[in-house]
Design an enzyme around this catalytic site. Sequence first.
Site, mmCIF file in Angstrom:
data_model
loop_
_atom_site.group_PDB
_atom_site.id
_atom_site.type_symbol
_atom_site.label_atom_id
_atom_site.label_comp_id
_atom_site.label_asym_id
_atom_site.label_seq_id
_atom_site.Cartn_x
_atom_site.Cartn_y
_atom_site.Cartn_z
ATOM 1 N N LYS A 38 0.849 -1.207 0.000
ATOM 2 C CA LYS A 38 0.000 0.000 0.000
ATOM 3 C C LYS A 38 0.879 1.250 0.000
ATOM 4 C CE LYS A 38 -0.303 -0.308 5.054
ATOM 5 N NZ LYS A 38 -1.087 -0.854 6.168
ATOM 6 N N HIS A 165 -6.606 -6.918 12.875
ATOM 7 C CA HIS A 165 -5.358 -6.142 12.846
ATOM 8 C C HIS A 165 -4.987 -5.739 14.260
ATOM 9 C CE1 HIS A 165 -2.211 -3.828 11.018
ATOM 10 N NE2 HIS A 165 -2.727 -2.648 11.285
ATOM 11 N N ARG A 221 1.180 -10.848 7.287
ATOM 12 C CA ARG A 221 1.113 -9.661 6.419
ATOM 13 C C ARG A 221 2.314 -8.765 6.727
ATOM 14 N NH1 ARG A 221 -4.285 -9.568 8.785
ATOM 15 N NH2 ARG A 221 -3.677 -7.646 9.854
ATOM 16 N N MET A 311 11.346 24.851 -0.853
ATOM 17 C CA MET A 311 10.550 23.844 -1.551
ATOM 18 C C MET A 311 11.455 22.914 -2.371
ATOM 19 S SD MET A 311 7.455 24.322 -4.293
ATOM 20 C CE MET A 311 6.492 25.399 -3.248
#
Length: 380
Positions: A38, A165, A221, A311
């Site tokens: 993910k 979880h 996992r 930045m």
Amino acid sequence: MSLPENFSTWLEVDLSAIRDNVRAFLLLTGREVMAIVKANAYGHGAVPVAETAIQSGATWLGVSRIEEAIELREASIETRILILGYTPPEKIPTAIRNQISIACWNRRQIDLASECAQKNQINAKAHLKVDTGMSRLGAPPESAESIAEHIIEAPGVEFEGLFTHFACADEPNPAVTELQEGHFQELLNRLQKNQLLPEIIHISNSAAALIRPSSFFNMVRIGIAMYGLHPSKHQILGENFTPALTWKSVLGQVKKVAPGTGISYGHEYVTAKSELIGTIPVGYGDGYRRVKGNYVLAGGKRVPVVGRVCMDYIMVNLETAPDVKEGDEVVLIGSQNGNTISAEELAERWNTINYEIVCGLNARVARIYKNKDSLWDNKL
Ligand SMILES: *Cc1c(COP(=O)(O)O)cnc(C)c1O
């Protein structure tokens, strides 16, 4: 120094580290490994990491969002994928048509899946998610059994998995984890008695997979530890794990400035004497946090960032590394000449955890993959 990549800032992801880390979990647990990819594989790049994990023996991929699962399918990855969390009801058909397993915890999700499965004449694959104590997503254990029955009775829906979880598996006190595991085990016993058990039962994240064999069930996992990063301060990986990621940039300009020179916006830093200042093309637009007290590795030395982080740039004081030249590599996360700045060190300085450091590396930072070929060599 030659820089074949010619980027202002880039990540080097060592895929052989991912491979070794996946294999370490296969050996340690003797269970199936779901590689958690993910959030763009925790910033490392979803497709290359997923391919490497599969080549190394992972049999499942775990993501958070349908979009992440589709990205993998579009890269021709056919391995089983589970969306661990919330799928908008409107997107459930997309998941089913792409043979992506979904997490379910209420009847509506299951009815939608059933409807779509029947319409398309394919199976929908559902993992029942149980909330045993994280209080985030999932059915409470009391109602899980009746939802399991609902899944089994829903035409076209396959009851593929059951999971929960952990909230505190990376903490020194196991009390909460034991309680969660207890609730889960009780539910399992009830389901087993009524012959309602699905194919795959899974609860361990990296932290639990490292120390709790009682939590292995059929599959573990693995997220953070696959990347060679420690689950927490209390859960340190062994020496056999290697971080996969190095974050680099270059000295874009090196100059000697006069005493009393203000550096960067606001002139928060003013040179005390004549100082060698380097300008590095990386900044908060890349995910480098705009806080005081940063260091990078340049010329093999640890050198301080001076003045505000911009930045697109940071400036460093190079007085302790006087031999550097424009174009030399600098390291923001990783090692150079035996010195190391770890993701954990940055996390400490940025008042967060290593997970957020790597997830915060922006898309504009190029990703370069090392040792991709050796994966294939090893398969021969
Ligand atoms: C992110 C996640 C994992 C992986 O956790 P790590 O601590 O990175 O190993 C496992 N399971 C679920 C449900 C997750 O959301």
